[in-house]
Design an enzyme around this catalytic site. Structure first.
Site, mmCIF file in Angstrom:
data_model
loop_
_atom_site.group_PDB
_atom_site.id
_atom_site.type_symbol
_atom_site.label_atom_id
_atom_site.label_comp_id
_atom_site.label_asym_id
_atom_site.label_seq_id
_atom_site.Cartn_x
_atom_site.Cartn_y
_atom_site.Cartn_z
ATOM 1 C CD GLU A 92 3.818 68.179 -62.410
ATOM 2 O OE1 GLU A 92 4.128 69.215 -63.029
ATOM 3 O OE2 GLU A 92 3.137 68.191 -61.370
ATOM 4 C CG ASP A 93 8.785 67.084 -62.229
ATOM 5 O OD1 ASP A 93 8.040 67.262 -63.212
ATOM 6 O OD2 ASP A 93 8.967 67.952 -61.354
#
Length: 718
Positions: A92-93
């Protein structure tokens, strides 16, 4: 410079207490060294990818996934779950893909990481949609592997512990979500320790002022009674030893959020909440639980109505204990929970006890089996029609099971949420039983399907093959399964009826244009479907039947290009109403049309056709506004069913007037649906009665029968 130096010092301090070395020390107490090394490998990969990322508090980002893994390690989760916890934000990051995770750490770890990862916001129009769809994705991943939600709960718990660095509005939003969704999930899975901390942290951040006032009030009361817990522990321990029962007795003060909820639910002041203290008795065997219950009831006076046996009837999450409330020293109410060691492990860790403890078959399976039942229900909700926001609302309803226990006719116990009805009971047994139920017996007596069930009721469902769900059930059912099943059935039924009605409307419009129904299978049909971007003709029929498209306008598209400006060759007969169209045809409540009345139909968006009498005042106004939305209708020769009609009956206001009228209506072969009585101060009874008739001839028979009564002065159809 000074800020960076402070952050570096702080990160070094965090590393010593919560870094990978500290985590490894915990893991080495229950995992083999090879698996600990795998967890370290995941840490080094995650630390490298999160390099340069920092949290709002200023600490290096990697310490968040490490803290999540530490929470799960304290629950003795397996090494695969711990690796996923450390890597849960890399997709996600960072620029890491799921394929990268699969290649390095295997499919199981990648599947867990994918289940926890949020969706791309760009796919959705609103934040509410992306949140609901991400939550839906999370729960459906949980149905494949329960460890997904354990990682997410640990992630949420650490975020709540470190929420102080977030803006006030953000803290309130996250706290509300925690109390609405994540704490109830922890409770549903039986993870008591995590649920309590999530609730108190959510309460403190959502209502900081209320939390502070309550915290100070509890501290003040506790100061005045600081010896109470020790006194009760010693008294109960001695009494149990004297009876030869080995037990660990532990007292505690109840968590603030549970006190707050009790004050709100029962509208109590703080001083009226007496049972602030709870005591837990942990014994060896189940029979020791009941023996210990007798001992504590001998030492302190029990309050009879505040006793629950959750050993004989476990909660929906598998929780088992005896609960009793006693009058303790100084008249203070105290709550006592009595359970075995296995029950205690399940109470504290819930479904995580599967990894944490090697319990006996009965104890270990309880939370697993109950969680699987709940997850199966989630899958059924997901397969039902509706968007992610509706799915989320259904899950929220299902997460607060304030329960009642009822019995089948064969004596089996079924758990239902408080306020549940026989319809909820039927769907809990089997979807088909719910779809075909027509009546119920509660405790061997006929009862309405909408009656709310109580603890100990015996429920029998009476079914019929021809029966089908009623849309009115949605007004009183409580369980998500019942609501979802009813909506699914009605939607499928409505779609089938819409297809049949739409085809009849289109064929009639084609006939008006002098075209044969054969064109519905020719090249022109393909051209029309492409124009509307539909896959098949059934989609076109359904859109017409539901009023989304007008049949006369669609029919003109089947003409050849040089004919489309022409006029109809002949006028077709009106569409025949058979009375069996079901949900897709409605009868106007303003004029109550019945077979024999001259009628017209108003094509209503999403509702199909609404039938009005030709002389209906409401229909005339609508017709003036939109002539093209109206279609000519007639009654079929073989029309079926009973139809609602409203009568006005007037007579002297005397005893037995309504009973006499009702008896005459019944003897005429009709039934009363509703009665409204206007002001009788003038000495006259003026009633509006809705009755069911087959047609105008039947209505005339009913009205003649009423006019023959001496006490009836006037009968009029409204």
């Amino acid at each position: 410079m000074l800020g960076r130096l402070n952050n570096a010092i702080r990160n070094q301090r965090i590393s010593r207490a919560f870094g990978i070395d500290a985590l490894s020390e915990v893991l080495e107490t229950y995992l083999p060294q090879a698996q600990v090394n795998e967890v370290r490998k995941a840490y080094h990969f995650g630390a490298e990818r999160h390099e340069g990322q920092f949290r709002k508090s200023g600490e290096a980002y990697i310490y968040h996934p490490l803290a999540v893994a530490r929470i799960l390690a304290e629950m003795h989760l397996d090494h695969t779950t711990l690796m996923a916890a450390i890597l849960h934000d890399v997709v996600e990051d960072t620029d890491v893909t799921l394929d990268d995770v699969t290649e390095r750490f295997g499919r199981d770890v990648a599947a867990l990481v994918d289940g926890v990862s949020k969706l791309d916001r760009a796919q959705f129009q609103t934040k509410a949609e992306v949140q609901a769809e991400s939550f839906r994705k999370l729960l459906l991943a949980m149905t494949q592997d329960i460890r997904v939600i354990l990682v997410k709960l640990a992630d949420r718990l650490h975020n709540m512990r470190t929420l102080g660095s977030m803006p006030h509005a953000k803290r309130r939003k996250i706290a509300r979500e925690t109390l609405d969704i994540y704490a109830p999930i922890a409770q549903r899975l039986g993870i008591h320790t995590m649920r309590v901390e999530l609730e108190d942290l959510g309460f403190a951040n959502l209502y900081p002022n209320r939390y502070g006032v309550l915290e100070r009030a509890v501290a003040e009361v506790s100061g005045n009674r600081r010896n109470l817990i020790r006194e009760v522990e010693q008294t109960l321990s001695k009494a149990l030893r004297d009876e030869g029962i080995g037990a660990a007795v532990v007292g505690r003060q109840k968590n603030l959020y549970s006190i707050y909820l009790k004050m709100r639910r029962k509208h109590l002041r703080f001083l009226d909440v007496m049972d602030l203290y709870g005591f837990r008795l942990v014994v060896k065997r189940v029979d020791d639980c009941y023996r210990a219950l007798g001992v504590v009831h001998h030492v302190y006076k029990p309050i009879g109505e505040l006793f629950n046996d959750f050993i004989a009837t476990p909660k929906v999450n598998g929780y088992q204990s005896l609960h009793t409330t006693l009058v303790g020293p100084g008249g203070i109410k105290i709550e006592v929970q009595i359970r075995t060691r296995d029950m205690h492990h399940i109470s504290e860790s819930g479904i995580a006890a599967h990894w944490q403890y090697k319990l006996g078959s009965g104890g270990a399976k309880a939370p697993q089996v109950r969680a699987r039942e709940w997850l199966t229900g989630l899958l059924e909700m997901d397969h039902a029609p509706g968007n992610s926001l509706e799915f989320l609302e259904n899950v929220k309803i299902d997460l607060f099971p304030d329960e009642v226990y009822v019995f089948t006719p064969k004596g089996q116990i079924r758990r239902l949420p408080r306020g549940a009805t026989p319809v909820d009971f039927a769907y809990s047994v089997h979807t088909e039983l719910g779809n075909h139920c027509v009546a119920t017996r509660v405790n061997h007596h006929l009862a309405p399907l909408s009656i709310q069930l109580r603890n100990g009721d015996t429920v029998e469902i009476i079914g019929a093959r021809h029966a089908r769900p009623n849309a009115a059930w949605l007004n009183f059912v409580k369980t998500a399964k019942a609501r979802t099943s009813i909506r699914t059935y009605l939607k499928n039924l409505r779609d089938d009826e819409a297809v049949r009605l739409g085809r009849r409307l289109l064929e009639r419009s084609l006939d008006e244009l002098g075209l044969s129904a054969r064109v519905l299978k020719g090249d022109s049909a393909e051209r029309v479907m492409q124009a509307f971007e539909l896959e098949d003709m059934e989609d076109l029929y359904a859109s017409i039947g539901l009023g989304r498209r007008l049949a006369p306008l669609v029919a003109r598209l089947f003409l050849k290009p040089d004919q489309q400006g022409g006029t109809p060759i002949e006028v077709a007969a009106p569409l025949a109403i058979q009375g069996t169209e079901g949900l897709i045809v409605e009868y106007g409540g303003c004029c109550h049309p019945i077979p024999g009345d001259p009628i017209r139909g108003h094509v209503s968006m999403g509702r199909g056709i609404v039938i009005h009498r030709v002389d209906c005042k409401s229909g005339i106004q609508q017709r003036k506004a939109a002539q093209h939305d109206w279609v000519s209708l007639s009654w079929a020769s073989d029309v079926e069913g009973d139809f609602n009609v409203e009568l006005r009956v007037q007579g002297p206001n005397q005893r037995g007037f309504l009973a006499t009228v009702a008896t005459e209506i019944a003897e005429a072969g009709s039934s009363i649906e509703n009665v409204n009585m206007s002001d009788r101060s003038s000495g006259m009874a003026d009633m509006r009665i809705n009755i069911m008739v087959r047609d105008r001839i039947h209505l005339a028979q009913v009205m003649r029968a009423l006019r023959r009564l001496d006490i009836v002065e006037r009968v009029q159809r409204i």
